[in-house]
Design a protein around this motif. Structure first.
Motif, PDB file in Angstrom:
ATOM      1  N   MET B 133      40.191  52.118  37.837  1.00 16.15           N
ATOM      2  CA  MET B 133      41.215  51.178  37.371  1.00 16.15           C
ATOM      3  C   MET B 133      42.125  50.702  38.505  1.00 16.15           C
ATOM      4  O   MET B 133      42.619  49.584  38.472  1.00 16.15           O
ATOM      5  CB  MET B 133      42.013  51.772  36.216  1.00 16.15           C
ATOM      6  N   LEU B 134      42.334  51.552  39.505  1.00  7.74           N
ATOM      7  CA  LEU B 134      43.095  51.086  40.673  1.00  7.74           C
ATOM      8  C   LEU B 134      42.301  50.028  41.437  1.00  7.74           C
ATOM      9  O   LEU B 134      42.869  49.031  41.914  1.00  7.74           O
ATOM     10  CB  LEU B 134      43.446  52.271  41.580  1.00  7.74           C
ATOM     11  N   ARG B 136      39.996  48.091  40.095  1.00  7.46           N
ATOM     12  CA  ARG B 136      39.998  46.910  39.215  1.00  7.46           C
ATOM     13  C   ARG B 136      41.281  46.104  39.400  1.00  7.46           C
ATOM     14  O   ARG B 136      41.250  44.880  39.524  1.00  7.46           O
ATOM     15  CB  ARG B 136      39.859  47.369  37.753  1.00  7.46           C
ATOM     16  N   ASN B 137      42.398  46.793  39.432  1.00  3.59           N
ATOM     17  CA  ASN B 137      43.683  46.136  39.663  1.00  3.59           C
ATOM     18  C   ASN B 137      43.685  45.397  41.001  1.00  3.59           C
ATOM     19  O   ASN B 137      44.108  44.245  41.100  1.00  3.59           O
ATOM     20  CB  ASN B 137      44.801  47.185  39.658  1.00  3.59           C
ATOM     21  N   PHE B 141      44.076  41.268  41.572  1.00  2.00           N
ATOM     22  CA  PHE B 141      45.157  40.640  42.329  1.00  2.00           C
ATOM     23  C   PHE B 141      44.630  39.920  43.566  1.00  2.00           C
ATOM     24  O   PHE B 141      45.102  38.830  43.915  1.00  2.00           O
ATOM     25  CB  PHE B 141      46.216  41.666  42.729  1.00  2.00           C
ATOM     26  N   ILE B 436      36.229  48.772  32.112  1.00  3.27           N
ATOM     27  CA  ILE B 436      37.246  48.048  31.341  1.00  3.27           C
ATOM     28  C   ILE B 436      37.946  49.087  30.469  1.00  3.27           C
ATOM     29  O   ILE B 436      37.297  50.005  29.970  1.00  3.27           O
ATOM     30  CB  ILE B 436      36.608  46.899  30.514  1.00  3.27           C
TER      31      ILE B 436
END
Lengths: 447, 447
Positions: B133-134, B136-137, B141, B436
């Motif tokens: 998830m890091l 993905r973030n 961005f 996801i």
């Protein structure tokens, strides 16, 4: 290079520098000896003035070019420090890509917003919508930038959900065409990403969502859409006062940067709505007013005669007229109202010690009313279950949400910004259908 | 300050500097005289080792603290340049916020991905999902940042539409609960934001969408979701070769920055999938291979025996096994296949002069197959209408889209990145449900 970039580096541009612009014709005046074409490439509301002299005019039949034609121009920069525009391009070469059919509805003369709402695929070709959408873009990116610089994780809350996050019942159902429930159960379009964001705040501490949310609102107002975008930060270890501070700082930062980076668009919008920049600057310069709901009620009672709904009392949900009056007339600026009666707020909000109110806040702004709604979340498992029982909210579909309180919960607070309302506030546009490219409202889907 | 920021400014940290961390307990070992607590705050997959000595242990009953407890620690930094972790915190003060109930399912020992898929609200508390998830973030961005730096306008294509953009029929219907059509007509969840983005590219030249899209795909594969996020740039005045170059540059920039900014997470993911960083670096260092569809068919014919589907011929849609074989075995890296037969591609693609193919491309990557699909759009009004007629696509609902060709059209090209597939590629995760937060697939909505 875009026209915006060219204008930004004005100080370093030299006379006779070559420049190429790809764009669309905005106006065309002059005669067979000299013509002035203005061209826009979408990077700014400003246009480039292109001067054509001599045989290039007849060779390319420039006099016949109509507004909207796509083209590529090449030429040399001529600096014009004493003219309204700081430079112009002396045309050396032009490629005409495509012209427009005769029924092209965008014309130089003003058209009404109602008319433009009928052609959302073309209305961005006006100065107004070009400006609105450039500001919208800036606000969206500044929001991402702010959160990333402040160590927030961007997370995707699901759009399709099995439960109604706000408990308000205004949900849109999702189905497959055969009605044989694609998901093997009823599925809704999410009204909020908050509950799922809370699960992620319990790992990543600071998270935010930025995605579409949906309401089956049948009310046809200038402030509601069936499909709109929401920004929802959620922060573990934060209480109500912390999240209000975050909301204030976020708003001031993104608005300030947008005004700074899009001066031409803000100037144009201010020319339509002459109080716009004053209002925004006043907000930027002042401390946010925070006021208790119960004190708002007392204040509004003093002005009872100003309202259609005159039954002002503790426990009432503030109507739009009350919210606007509070921010426009009493506070004369944005105001955060805190500690609302629990019966008019959602089940998950932190129950204050007075047994009457919850640690919620709404941020109201002049001209719009509610821009942000948020709260500290109820952290106590038994209090949360008790409140769900009181409200007849079924526990089983939310067992996962309750789990969060059982497994290393930290106080958590968050809020939701109606992104389109923020765009309205910053652009001064009064109808929410004009700040989203293809608005969706009850009874109507255009394109 | 987050733990990530602390570790990033390691060079400037002094011995005995004070530091506070809010987070969750990851492990707890030692005895009543000395204890080692590791704590994570969600900013990085790395943990902070906190050393407790003496009476603070018994006073706070530290030996009994279980994994997942939320807490706040204060202490002094002790630099440990020769230890596996570069620093530790000597505990001076600790506030325990909340512990965990006994049935907390996240434990230090490994759990299966299948098990974790049952608890999407808690699985982010593992090293694997924290890392995913890091990353993905970061990818999200970096995509925004890339486009903003390259003068693209972020636009919101509508989610709810009245027509099926790809013509593939796999759409989800939107309804109100009473079946009294909230929108007064059939409404679908969008499968693409492209058509609307094209309208905006005709004003702003460079635009992109980044939002959820939906497919009623009944296939249960490791690469498909019913709800997934797409990034769709659209650029006026661009042809096929330009948009492929954009795709290549975008991917390389966002992947490169992510590897650089999230070294600990990439190292962790590489420990699970030891080829990951090599594969990514090879992509970053090499020129993208571009190959004609017709040449792909010839190549694949040579390896006919490797496939389940052995009927390799011009006109076929490449199956997943073919796509993977091409990128993994023949090219051994990402590959852009161009100029597909028109009959297997969407109506809006530019028809090449050979009357057989369209100016489309798919970008295929090892392990995943199709990561990006794009094309130059048909710019000629009559060719577009002709193709729609051939395919029995009703013209009236797309009149607005056809309008774009009549009003100053400039050649336009774009592509769509399946954002979750990009996250799979960069994290090395093989099932799309794990990249996801709350996956949605046929027959199932968890939470």
């Amino acid at each position: 290079m875009t026209l915006k970039k060219l204008l930004q580096k004005l100080q370093t541009i030299k006379e006779d520098e070559t420049f190429e612009l790809k764009g669309w014709l905005i106006s065309n005046r002059g005669n067979e000896k000299i013509r002035f074409l203005t061209i826009n490439d979408g990077s700014t509301v400003s246009n480039l003035q292109v001067v054509a002299k001599g045989e290039i005019i007849q060779k390319n039949n420039l006099s016949s070019l109509t507004l909207g034609t796509s083209l590529v121009v090449n030429g040399k920069i001529h600096l014009t420090p004493n003219a309204p525009q700081p430079l112009e391009l002396i045309l050396e070469d032009i490629s005409l890509i495509n012209n427009v059919d005769e029924d092209y509805p965008i014309q130089k003369k003003e058209t009404t917003l109602d008319f433009l709402r009928e052609i959302p695929h073309l209305r961005s070709r006006t100065n107004l919508f070009r400006s609105i959408m450039l500001i919208r873009n800036s606000l969206a990116f500044e929001i991402h930038k702010y959160f990333q610089e402040h160590d927030f994780l961007y997370m995707a809350s699901p759009i399709i959900t099995s439960n109604d996050g706000e408990g308000a019942g205004e949900t849109l159902l999702v189905d497959d065409e055969t009605k044989d429930y694609f998901f093997k159960q009823k599925a809704f379009l999410g009204v909020t990403g908050q509950l799922h964001a809370e699960a992620y705040a319990a790992t990543f501490k600071n998270v935010y969502t930025f995605g579409p949310t949906f309401r089956a609102e049948n009310s046809h107002t200038s402030r509601h859409l069936a499909e709109f975008w929401m920004v929802e930060p959620e922060v573990a270890f934060y209480e109500l006062k912390d999240i209000i501070k975050l909301a204030d700082d976020l708003l001031k930062t993104v608005i300030n940067n947008t005004i700074k980076n899009y001066p031409d668009e803000m100037k144009f919008l201010n020319s339509i709505n002459p109080n716009l920049l004053d209002t925004l600057n006043k907000f930027l310069e002042n401390k946010l007013t925070v006021i208790e709901y119960k004190d708002v009620v007392k204040k509004l009672m003093e002005f009872r005669d100003s309202f259609e709904e005159k039954n002002i009392h503790f426990g009432m949900d503030l109507a739009s007229e009350h919210e606007k009056f509070l921010s426009e007339k009493i506070v004369q600026g944005p105001v955060a109202v805190i500690n609302y009666p629990k019966d008019i707020k959602a089940f998950y909000m932190y129950q204050n010690d007075d047994y009457q109110t919850v640690a919620a806040f709404d941020l109201l702004v002049p001209g719009i009313g509610e821009l942000i709604g948020g709260s500290q979340r109820e952290s106590r498992y038994h209090k949360l279950v008790h409140r769900m029982n009181e409200l007849n909210i079924s526990k089983e579909p939310l067992d996962w949400y309750l789990d969060l309180r059982r497994f290393g919960y930290a106080p958590s607070s968050g809020f939701g910004i109606g992104f389109e309302r923020l765009v309205m506030y910053v652009t001064g546009v009064s109808n929410i259908r004009d700040v989203i490219p293809f608005p969706r409202v009850a009874g109507q889907i255009k394109m």
